[in-house]
Design a protein around this motif. Sequence first.
Motif, mmCIF file in Angstrom:
data_model
loop_
_atom_site.group_PDB
_atom_site.id
_atom_site.type_symbol
_atom_site.label_atom_id
_atom_site.label_comp_id
_atom_site.label_asym_id
_atom_site.label_seq_id
_atom_site.Cartn_x
_atom_site.Cartn_y
_atom_site.Cartn_z
ATOM 1 N N LYS A 122 2.277 -5.369 9.586
ATOM 2 C CA LYS A 122 1.209 -6.287 9.975
ATOM 3 C C LYS A 122 1.698 -7.182 11.102
ATOM 4 N N ASN A 123 0.942 -7.169 12.200
ATOM 5 C CA ASN A 123 1.254 -7.996 13.352
ATOM 6 C C ASN A 123 -0.021 -8.670 13.846
ATOM 7 N N HIS A 124 0.076 -10.002 14.034
ATOM 8 C CA HIS A 124 -1.077 -10.770 14.530
ATOM 9 C C HIS A 124 -2.322 -10.500 13.677
ATOM 10 N N ASN A 125 -2.132 -10.494 12.365
ATOM 11 C CA ASN A 125 -3.219 -10.337 11.381
ATOM 12 C C ASN A 125 -3.909 -8.973 11.431
ATOM 13 N N LYS A 126 -3.277 -7.995 12.051
ATOM 14 C CA LYS A 126 -3.820 -6.633 12.070
ATOM 15 C C LYS A 126 -2.792 -5.672 11.467
ATOM 16 N N TRP A 127 -3.303 -4.740 10.686
ATOM 17 C CA TRP A 127 -2.422 -3.760 10.048
ATOM 18 C C TRP A 127 -2.218 -2.537 10.943
ATOM 19 N N GLN A 128 -0.998 -2.019 10.879
ATOM 20 C CA GLN A 128 -0.681 -0.748 11.534
ATOM 21 C C GLN A 128 -0.250 0.247 10.457
ATOM 22 N N ILE A 129 -0.733 1.480 10.591
ATOM 23 C CA ILE A 129 -0.394 2.549 9.660
ATOM 24 C C ILE A 129 0.436 3.591 10.400
ATOM 25 N N ASN A 130 1.595 3.902 9.849
ATOM 26 C CA ASN A 130 2.434 4.955 10.396
ATOM 27 C C ASN A 130 2.437 6.150 9.450
ATOM 28 N N SER A 131 1.993 7.299 9.960
ATOM 29 C CA SER A 131 2.158 8.538 9.210
ATOM 30 C C SER A 131 3.461 9.178 9.674
ATOM 31 N N GLU A 132 3.725 10.390 9.243
ATOM 32 C CA GLU A 132 4.964 11.046 9.636
ATOM 33 C C GLU A 132 5.018 11.338 11.137
ATOM 34 N N ASP A 133 3.840 11.461 11.777
ATOM 35 C CA ASP A 133 3.872 11.814 13.203
ATOM 36 C C ASP A 133 2.883 11.052 14.079
ATOM 37 N N GLN A 134 2.134 10.084 13.511
ATOM 38 C CA GLN A 134 1.172 9.338 14.314
ATOM 39 C C GLN A 134 1.158 7.868 13.918
ATOM 40 N N VAL A 135 0.582 7.060 14.807
ATOM 41 C CA VAL A 135 0.422 5.627 14.555
ATOM 42 C C VAL A 135 -1.051 5.269 14.707
ATOM 43 N N PHE A 136 -1.565 4.528 13.737
ATOM 44 C CA PHE A 136 -2.955 4.057 13.760
ATOM 45 C C PHE A 136 -2.905 2.539 13.574
ATOM 46 N N ASP A 137 -3.645 1.798 14.418
ATOM 47 C CA ASP A 137 -3.538 0.344 14.293
ATOM 48 C C ASP A 137 -4.891 -0.340 14.419
ATOM 49 N N GLY A 138 -4.847 -1.664 14.289
ATOM 50 C CA GLY A 138 -6.041 -2.480 14.451
ATOM 51 C C GLY A 138 -6.857 -2.671 13.193
ATOM 52 N N PHE A 139 -6.258 -2.486 12.008
ATOM 53 C CA PHE A 139 -7.010 -2.585 10.760
ATOM 54 C C PHE A 139 -6.996 -4.020 10.232
ATOM 55 N N ASP A 140 -8.184 -4.481 9.825
ATOM 56 C CA ASP A 140 -8.296 -5.805 9.218
ATOM 57 C C ASP A 140 -7.909 -5.788 7.747
ATOM 58 N N LYS A 141 -8.211 -4.691 7.077
ATOM 59 C CA LYS A 141 -7.887 -4.545 5.655
ATOM 60 C C LYS A 141 -7.397 -3.128 5.382
ATOM 61 N N LEU A 142 -6.525 -3.004 4.380
ATOM 62 C CA LEU A 142 -6.058 -1.705 3.930
ATOM 63 C C LEU A 142 -6.368 -1.529 2.452
ATOM 64 N N ILE A 143 -6.814 -0.324 2.105
ATOM 65 C CA ILE A 143 -7.104 0.033 0.712
ATOM 66 C C ILE A 143 -6.306 1.283 0.381
ATOM 67 N N PHE A 144 -5.562 1.225 -0.711
ATOM 68 C CA PHE A 144 -4.778 2.370 -1.140
ATOM 69 C C PHE A 144 -5.379 2.964 -2.407
ATOM 70 N N SER A 145 -5.768 4.215 -2.300
ATOM 71 C CA SER A 145 -6.336 4.938 -3.434
ATOM 72 C C SER A 145 -5.459 6.152 -3.726
ATOM 73 N N ILE A 146 -4.210 5.862 -4.044
ATOM 74 C CA ILE A 146 -3.224 6.909 -4.299
ATOM 75 C C ILE A 146 -2.511 6.604 -5.607
ATOM 76 N N PRO A 147 -1.868 7.609 -6.221
ATOM 77 C CA PRO A 147 -1.149 7.369 -7.476
ATOM 78 C C PRO A 147 -0.045 6.322 -7.316
ATOM 79 N N ALA A 148 0.225 5.605 -8.392
ATOM 80 C CA ALA A 148 1.225 4.537 -8.354
ATOM 81 C C ALA A 148 2.590 5.000 -7.851
ATOM 82 N N PRO A 149 3.098 6.167 -8.252
ATOM 83 C CA PRO A 149 4.418 6.579 -7.743
ATOM 84 C C PRO A 149 4.459 6.740 -6.228
ATOM 85 N N GLN A 150 3.336 7.109 -5.611
ATOM 86 C CA GLN A 150 3.314 7.287 -4.162
ATOM 87 C C GLN A 150 3.340 5.948 -3.428
ATOM 88 N N ILE A 151 2.818 4.919 -4.057
ATOM 89 C CA ILE A 151 2.823 3.588 -3.454
ATOM 90 C C ILE A 151 4.254 3.125 -3.208
#
Length: 317
Positions: A122-151
């Motif tokens: 999180k930078n300047h109140n915006k979230w950035q998401i890094n996958s294994e090969d890409q970057v996605f940014d500019g998110f105001d909120k993040l929601i995780f709907s994945i199993p607890a072990p993956q978190i």
Amino acid sequence: MKIGIIGAGIAGVMCAKKLVDKNFDVILFDKSRGVSGRSTSKRWNDTGLAIDMGVPFFQYHEINQRLLPTIKDLIDENVIFEWSMEDQSKLLVGAPKMSSISRYLSKDIHIEAQQKVIRITKNHNKWQINSEDQVFDGFDKLIFSIPAPQIKLINNFPKDIIKLANKVKYDAINTLLIETSAPLWNTNEAVVYFDRKIDMIIADYKKPKRNINQFTYAIHSNKKWATENIDQLSKAIIENEILNELNTKFNLSRIDVKKSLLHQWRYGQSNKIDMVDSKTYIKSIEDETLYCCGDWCSGGSFCDAMLSGLELAEDLL
């Protein structure tokens, strides 16, 4: 507002649809090739035939009142059908497969498939998401709907959520898909229940909109036996144990098992761990722009996961 949702099971899809319907800018991420999560189906041959290897069905008594408009819409659109049992009860199934439910609900959603998220920052109140090969940014909120072990595998995740995730216990289920040369039984029963290593056998080919002439079955193991042995026995041994158990009820010597495939599942035993105000989702205390939803936050059923995603989305509106 731009929202990133990680995990395209039914909870993530349900949350995304509700937000997209209200004109939120939403991107739905998943590490697999598409949506559905635990309600997935396995493509069985080149004709398009599939067998439901995850959630096989659900029932009316499981549906929370807040889900009724969505379920009615899915029935009206011929995505969900009633499956009548011998005892006059009715099960609800997706057609032509259970994953059709998530696919229909996600048809207007921007999906980034085959993106395994490994880091968030999180930078300047915006979230950035890094996958294994890409970057996605500019998110105001993040929601995780994945199993607890993956978190716990995602870098920079809030420690208060990780603490909750560490409390979740998981059960296991072995699901063996088979196709046979003839029906295992000649009665009208669609679901047969066991009480040993096998919990139930679903005659998948008898479901609405399936191929009635191709004898496909989904065999779900007893969860206690599966949980005790999932890390102890090889998949080959487990498959053999299930087939031996099957042979105690049905004489497999008279029936050819033409094809088989074993899949193993783990799912959260949710006791609504530390939920505030009985909510079916989690909001991080460390960062109030990050949330989690799904079966481990609300309960183990398909409808519990749907409700978790819906309730989170409605509370964000």
